[in-house]
Motif scaffolding. Sequence first.
Motif, mmCIF file in Angstrom:
data_model
loop_
_atom_site.group_PDB
_atom_site.id
_atom_site.type_symbol
_atom_site.label_atom_id
_atom_site.label_comp_id
_atom_site.label_asym_id
_atom_site.label_seq_id
_atom_site.Cartn_x
_atom_site.Cartn_y
_atom_site.Cartn_z
ATOM 1 N N ILE A 276 0.842 -1.199 0.000
ATOM 2 C CA ILE A 276 0.000 0.000 0.000
ATOM 3 C C ILE A 276 0.871 1.241 0.000
ATOM 4 C CG2 ILE A 276 -0.209 -0.068 2.549
ATOM 5 C CD1 ILE A 276 -3.100 1.006 2.171
ATOM 6 N N SER A 277 0.492 2.176 -0.859
ATOM 7 C CA SER A 277 1.248 3.421 -0.948
ATOM 8 C C SER A 277 1.206 4.164 0.389
ATOM 9 C CB SER A 277 0.645 4.323 -2.024
ATOM 10 O OG SER A 277 1.180 5.635 -1.924
ATOM 11 N N PHE A 278 2.294 4.806 0.739
ATOM 12 C CA PHE A 278 2.272 5.757 1.851
ATOM 13 C C PHE A 278 1.179 6.795 1.576
ATOM 14 C CE2 PHE A 278 6.537 4.099 2.253
ATOM 15 C CZ PHE A 278 6.843 4.215 3.604
ATOM 16 N N VAL A 279 0.590 7.325 2.649
ATOM 17 C CA VAL A 279 -0.381 8.410 2.508
ATOM 18 C C VAL A 279 0.154 9.633 3.248
ATOM 19 C CG1 VAL A 279 -2.375 6.908 2.208
ATOM 20 C CG2 VAL A 279 -1.701 7.586 4.512
ATOM 21 N N ASN B 198 -17.532 2.936 -5.411
ATOM 22 C CA ASN B 198 -17.220 4.247 -4.836
ATOM 23 C C ASN B 198 -15.741 4.576 -4.931
ATOM 24 O OD1 ASN B 198 -19.852 4.631 -4.184
ATOM 25 N ND2 ASN B 198 -19.629 4.212 -2.007
ATOM 26 N N ARG B 199 -15.465 5.873 -4.957
ATOM 27 C CA ARG B 199 -14.076 6.311 -4.912
ATOM 28 C C ARG B 199 -13.609 6.224 -3.445
ATOM 29 N NH1 ARG B 199 -11.733 12.280 -6.376
ATOM 30 N NH2 ARG B 199 -12.713 11.878 -8.389
ATOM 31 N N LEU B 200 -12.579 5.467 -3.206
ATOM 32 C CA LEU B 200 -12.130 5.234 -1.829
ATOM 33 C C LEU B 200 -10.787 5.899 -1.574
ATOM 34 C CD1 LEU B 200 -12.875 1.387 -1.642
ATOM 35 C CD2 LEU B 200 -14.348 3.252 -0.851
ATOM 36 N N ARG B 201 -10.609 6.407 -0.368
ATOM 37 C CA ARG B 201 -9.283 6.849 0.051
ATOM 38 C C ARG B 201 -8.333 5.656 0.055
ATOM 39 N NH1 ARG B 201 -8.635 11.566 2.949
ATOM 40 N NH2 ARG B 201 -10.525 12.661 3.578
ATOM 41 N N THR B 202 -7.043 5.938 -0.021
ATOM 42 C CA THR B 202 -6.052 4.848 -0.049
ATOM 43 C C THR B 202 -6.241 3.877 1.102
ATOM 44 O OG1 THR B 202 -4.412 6.148 -1.228
ATOM 45 C CG2 THR B 202 -3.572 4.349 0.128
ATOM 46 N N GLU B 203 -6.337 4.396 2.323
ATOM 47 C CA GLU B 203 -6.387 3.477 3.477
ATOM 48 C C GLU B 203 -7.722 2.749 3.528
ATOM 49 O OE1 GLU B 203 -6.601 6.673 3.681
ATOM 50 O OE2 GLU B 203 -8.221 7.209 5.069
ATOM 51 N N THR B 204 -8.786 3.372 3.000
ATOM 52 C CA THR B 204 -10.079 2.664 2.951
ATOM 53 C C THR B 204 -10.009 1.549 1.912
ATOM 54 O OG1 THR B 204 -11.082 4.826 3.343
ATOM 55 C CG2 THR B 204 -12.578 3.006 2.877
ATOM 56 N N ALA B 205 -9.379 1.823 0.769
ATOM 57 C CA ALA B 205 -9.199 0.782 -0.252
ATOM 58 C C ALA B 205 -8.404 -0.388 0.333
ATOM 59 C CB ALA B 205 -8.483 1.359 -1.472
ATOM 60 N N GLY B 206 -7.392 -0.082 1.107
ATOM 61 C CA GLY B 206 -6.593 -1.134 1.749
ATOM 62 C C GLY B 206 -7.436 -1.973 2.687
ATOM 63 N N LEU B 207 -8.298 -1.297 3.426
ATOM 64 C CA LEU B 207 -9.154 -2.017 4.371
ATOM 65 C C LEU B 207 -10.172 -2.892 3.644
ATOM 66 C CD1 LEU B 207 -10.401 -1.993 7.461
ATOM 67 C CD2 LEU B 207 -12.229 -0.951 6.149
ATOM 68 N N VAL B 208 -10.795 -2.346 2.596
ATOM 69 C CA VAL B 208 -11.765 -3.127 1.821
ATOM 70 C C VAL B 208 -11.067 -4.358 1.236
ATOM 71 C CG1 VAL B 208 -13.224 -3.106 -0.248
ATOM 72 C CG2 VAL B 208 -13.277 -1.158 1.333
ATOM 73 N N ALA B 209 -9.870 -4.158 0.703
ATOM 74 C CA ALA B 209 -9.110 -5.295 0.154
ATOM 75 C C ALA B 209 -8.838 -6.327 1.244
ATOM 76 C CB ALA B 209 -7.802 -4.802 -0.463
#
Lengths: 233, 233
Positions: B83-86, B215-226
């Motif tokens: 996951i990319s740094f945020v 939905n368009r997800l923030r990076t950390e939300t995308a990580g959590l969904v994954a």
Amino acid sequence: MSIPFFFEPSLPNLPAHFTLSADTAKHCIQVLRMKEGEMMMLTDGVGNRFDATLLSANKTQAVVLLSNKTEVAPITPISGIAISFVKNPARMEWFLEKATEIGIRHFYPLISTRTEKHHFKAARWESIIVSAMLQSQQSWKPILHQPIQFNELIKMKSEGLKMIAHCEKAEKAPLQNLALTNNQLILIGPEGDFSPVEIDAAIHQGFTPVSLGSNRLRTETAGLVAAVLLQNR
Amino acid sequence: MSIPFFFEPSLPNLPAHFTLSADTAKHCIQVLRMKEGEMMMLTDGVGNRFDATLLSANKTQAVVLLSNKTEVAPITPISGIAISFVKNPARMEWFLEKATEIGIRHFYPLISTRTEKHHFKAARWESIIVSAMLQSQQSWKPILHQPIQFNELIKMKSEGLKMIAHCEKAEKAPLQNLALTNNQLILIGPEGDFSPVEIDAAIHQGFTPVSLGSNRLRTETAGLVAAVLLQNR
């Protein structure tokens, strides 16, 4: 850069001039330093999205011209999460932000037997939900319901699939294995779980016991896992 | 109340006396005020869990007697998230906590073309991961890898299913529809997404493009969904 996107709960029909609320005006003018003629998008949070052009702006008032209106279909399934208050309010706020991004439509702050604190921060939570809705480019605002006692909630009339997630040893279906329905509601308990009496009462009212995986999850993590599985079956 | 559970990376074979690390000793004695004769559980983070009895404790040292040893099978599938740094470090910390609770085993902090900041807080992140592992009663500690450049990561040798989540318009399978494998790795991009060049390069290296919902997800939300979808297919 993407076009600024704001929430205005009371938008008129087209064609119309519209005076932005004080919060939106402040954000446009003082934060983004938008100038006359610049474009934005507005949503009323119930599926309508408008293009808008800034016509005039000063310190006290900003007026836009509304143009194209788009009706956005609601995301399905329509999912609700009734989740116990948690002790650390920051954790509830994270949950609301993330579950909104993921597409949950109803939040019921829940007071169950083992819920320790229940401090309802309506305005702050509403503002977190609105920010997350706009961040994720949605035009349907989730509804933050009033806090509700467990015994009232389970008797609430609701269509579709009703589920209770709990940690007691019992027969439970993995949530992702249940058949998809258009409406669904899940109950998430406090750190000490729902009581056996509560679990029985919910089952008696037609709630299906479900599991959210094999690990022990914090309340807000359980809520997030449920959110993802409800929206991605 | 549940039995206190601690992480000690170097536990000996049975039977054995063991001197707790300074951090664990402090937590036992000064925070929990444990007394001689009280029980705790220890894990080495690689699947071994011990019962332990506090034998002696003073301000500088605490000694336990290790008894029953349980070998805990690792959770499968074994999943990794690169996951990319945020920009906001609190968001990365929140992701690490939640993804650990959910059962992710490998974290690769990723530096891609559009990653803006990459400040690696190894000790702090490690400590968040350990707390979340203990909180969720797991005996396998996720591995926090060194930060890695996108181009190195996609060439890394790895078994199983490799996926890249991105927001470009292209053919993508919903992650939850892919066949289950024992090992899986997913790439999550920065706020501005992976570049088209990066997406092509990953596909060329055998990564499957996937979507995480509409939905368009923030990076950390995308990580959590994954994380949820990887562990709950």
